[in-house]
Design an enzyme around this catalytic site. Sequence first.
Site, PDB file in Angstrom:
ATOM      1  N   ARG A  16      30.774  34.831  39.208  1.00 17.04           N
ATOM      2  CA  ARG A  16      31.614  36.171  39.990  1.00 17.04           C
ATOM      3  C   ARG A  16      30.432  36.725  40.455  1.00 17.04           C
ATOM      4  O   ARG A  16      29.802  37.464  40.071  1.00 17.04           O
ATOM      5  CB  ARG A  16      32.525  37.085  39.108  1.00 17.04           C
ATOM      6  CG  ARG A  16      32.935  38.251  39.851  1.00 17.04           C
ATOM      7  CD  ARG A  16      34.051  39.035  39.002  1.00 17.04           C
ATOM      8  NE  ARG A  16      35.060  38.409  39.202  1.00 17.04           N
ATOM      9  CZ  ARG A  16      36.403  38.897  38.863  1.00 17.04           C
ATOM     10  NH1 ARG A  16      36.321  40.296  38.416  1.00 17.04           N
ATOM     11  NH2 ARG A  16      37.382  38.247  39.004  1.00 17.04           N
ATOM     12  N   HIS A  21      38.959  33.796  45.880  1.00 17.61           N
ATOM     13  CA  HIS A  21      39.474  33.898  44.310  1.00 17.61           C
ATOM     14  C   HIS A  21      40.313  32.773  43.741  1.00 17.61           C
ATOM     15  O   HIS A  21      41.352  32.942  43.761  1.00 17.61           O
ATOM     16  CB  HIS A  21      39.965  35.364  44.202  1.00 17.61           C
ATOM     17  CG  HIS A  21      40.184  35.603  42.519  1.00 17.61           C
ATOM     18  ND1 HIS A  21      39.414  35.015  41.571  1.00 17.61           N
ATOM     19  CD2 HIS A  21      40.639  36.758  42.136  1.00 17.61           C
ATOM     20  CE1 HIS A  21      39.666  35.633  40.135  1.00 17.61           C
ATOM     21  NE2 HIS A  21      40.123  36.648  40.704  1.00 17.61           N
ATOM     22  N   GLN A  37      42.431  32.538  40.622  1.00 19.85           N
ATOM     23  CA  GLN A  37      43.717  33.520  40.633  1.00 19.85           C
ATOM     24  C   GLN A  37      44.826  33.001  41.253  1.00 19.85           C
ATOM     25  O   GLN A  37      45.784  32.792  40.639  1.00 19.85           O
ATOM     26  CB  GLN A  37      43.253  34.958  41.411  1.00 19.85           C
ATOM     27  CG  GLN A  37      44.310  35.884  41.436  1.00 19.85           C
ATOM     28  CD  GLN A  37      44.573  36.491  40.166  1.00 19.85           C
ATOM     29  OE1 GLN A  37      43.577  36.952  39.466  1.00 19.85           O
ATOM     30  NE2 GLN A  37      45.636  36.717  39.854  1.00 19.85           N
ATOM     31  N   ASP A  55      47.338  43.505  46.588  1.00 15.09           N
ATOM     32  CA  ASP A  55      46.158  43.708  45.829  1.00 15.09           C
ATOM     33  C   ASP A  55      45.524  45.009  46.191  1.00 15.09           C
ATOM     34  O   ASP A  55      45.979  45.782  47.237  1.00 15.09           O
ATOM     35  CB  ASP A  55      45.170  42.610  46.497  1.00 15.09           C
ATOM     36  CG  ASP A  55      43.873  42.446  45.501  1.00 15.09           C
ATOM     37  OD1 ASP A  55      43.783  43.211  44.450  1.00 15.09           O
ATOM     38  OD2 ASP A  55      42.954  41.931  46.106  1.00 15.09           O
ATOM     39  N   CYS A  94      47.305  40.645  41.474  1.00 15.14           N
ATOM     40  CA  CYS A  94      46.346  39.879  40.720  1.00 15.14           C
ATOM     41  C   CYS A  94      45.714  40.953  39.494  1.00 15.14           C
ATOM     42  O   CYS A  94      45.114  40.221  38.715  1.00 15.14           O
ATOM     43  CB  CYS A  94      45.263  39.202  41.680  1.00 15.14           C
ATOM     44  SG  CYS A  94      44.469  40.597  42.510  1.00 15.14           S
ATOM     45  N   ARG A 103      46.467  33.057  33.658  1.00 12.89           N
ATOM     46  CA  ARG A 103      45.038  32.513  34.116  1.00 12.89           C
ATOM     47  C   ARG A 103      44.273  32.048  32.961  1.00 12.89           C
ATOM     48  O   ARG A 103      43.570  31.019  33.182  1.00 12.89           O
ATOM     49  CB  ARG A 103      44.221  33.990  34.290  1.00 12.89           C
ATOM     50  CG  ARG A 103      44.605  34.856  35.498  1.00 12.89           C
ATOM     51  CD  ARG A 103      44.196  34.255  36.963  1.00 12.89           C
ATOM     52  NE  ARG A 103      42.645  34.182  36.939  1.00 12.89           N
ATOM     53  CZ  ARG A 103      41.711  34.842  36.892  1.00 12.89           C
ATOM     54  NH1 ARG A 103      42.037  36.152  37.370  1.00 12.89           N
ATOM     55  NH2 ARG A 103      40.511  34.749  37.004  1.00 12.89           N
TER      56      ARG A 103
HETATM   57  N1  NVA Z   1      40.240  41.622  45.980  1.00 11.13           N
HETATM   58  C1  NVA Z   1      39.993  42.387  44.522  1.00 11.13           C
HETATM   59  C2  NVA Z   1      40.411  41.511  43.603  1.00 11.13           C
HETATM   60  C3  NVA Z   1      40.205  41.937  42.091  1.00 11.13           C
HETATM   61  C4  NVA Z   1      40.408  40.972  40.928  1.00 11.13           C
HETATM   62  C5  NVA Z   1      38.583  42.432  44.468  1.00 11.13           C
HETATM   63  O1  NVA Z   1      37.874  41.613  45.088  1.00 11.13           O
HETATM   64  O2  NVA Z   1      37.943  43.647  43.932  1.00 11.13           O
HETATM   65  N1   CP Z   2      42.512  39.377  38.692  1.00 17.16           N
HETATM   66  C1   CP Z   2      41.213  39.272  38.224  1.00 17.16           C
HETATM   67  O1   CP Z   2      40.503  38.451  38.561  1.00 17.16           O
HETATM   68  O2   CP Z   2      40.970  40.334  37.470  1.00 17.16           O
HETATM   69  P1   CP Z   2      39.497  40.820  36.557  1.00 17.16           P
HETATM   70  O3   CP Z   2      38.803  41.556  37.798  1.00 17.16           O
HETATM   71  O4   CP Z   2      39.890  41.739  35.545  1.00 17.16           O
HETATM   72  O5   CP Z   2      38.606  39.735  36.251  1.00 17.16           O
END
Ligand code: NVA
Ligand code: CP
Length: 316
Positions: free
Chosen positions: A104, A131, A134, A220, A260, A288
């Site tokens: 990540r 993502h 997700q 989101d 998400c 997930r």
């Molecule tokens: N769009 C959000 C998703 C978090 C799971 C981010 O990238 O922070």
């Molecule tokens: N939705 C998701 O990826 O959550 P986290 O950021 O907690 O991993």
Amino acid sequence: MQVNHFLQFNDFSREEFEYLFERTRWIKHEFKQYRRYWPLVDRTMAMIFDKHSTRTRLSFEAGMHQLGGAAIYLSMRDTQLGRGEPVEDAARVISRMVDIVMIRTHEHDIVRRFAAHSRVPVINGLTDEYHPCQIMGDIFTFIEHSGSISGKTVAWIGDSNNVCNTWLQAAEIFDFNVHVSTPPGYEVEPERAGLYGTDHYEEFADPHDAVRDADLVTTDVWTSMGFEAETEERKKDFADFRVDSEMMACARKSTVFMHCLPAHRGEEVEAAVIDGPQSIVWEEAENRLHTQKALMEYLLLGRVDDPAGPSPVTGN
Ligand code: NVA
Ligand code: CP
């Protein structure tokens, strides 16, 4: 040596996702029966995080343990990557020590470069652009709850971010439509989204129009990780893009709401919606775990012919 990775949703075909969902149903069922399934004994996953996480970390770490393997958490800033070690060198070394890697991070190019130098499968656990894990879980959840997603309509309200881009890729693969409604200046960038065309989505200035006829409404955070400097400006720009009860009333009663997570009640979603009867966010979060277990099994063992998997240590 050909190594399979999961970096973007469109790395897999529809037929591969259908196989993965079949495996997910079986893996989930066995898990719910408290039956042990350990096809990944002696396999190790490295999980490299350069951003916060609750669901992604836990689902991969718990999932790997539940499949009989082990997972190692690495915070990018605690590794030499955080002190400038080239991604390519880190990939060469890490992939000689573990069997599978999840990353990540910020720019998608980091994951792409890592994968290009990795001897083992690499999974994108979220980048600024995508993502995929997700949306794999989300589509499984939708199908489980409402049946086939093909031909259906998903309304995406808010920022055209990593999660939105991935919904758009999924629409091309599963042949559904996405109604996107973003504030001016935050529209979809088809090239950045990694789309093949523009046939599967339509943009709406008014989010109420976007949710009409939708089978699924989703949103989101207004400010994704890495964009915190824009938070105050975004709060103003997105003020009319909150999914609230009045907006949900423009859709059907059978329309489901997904997010998400993490969610900010009172910003992108009203509490009455996320905590209301149309919300399936907790099932979405749980899935997930199950979908990613199927993903790890597939990337490490390929297709398993025996429905019970290859030589599992059942313990039962
Ligand atoms: N769009 C959000 C998703 C978090 C799971 C981010 O990238 O922070
Ligand atoms: N939705 C998701 O990826 O959550 P986290 O950021 O907690 O991993």
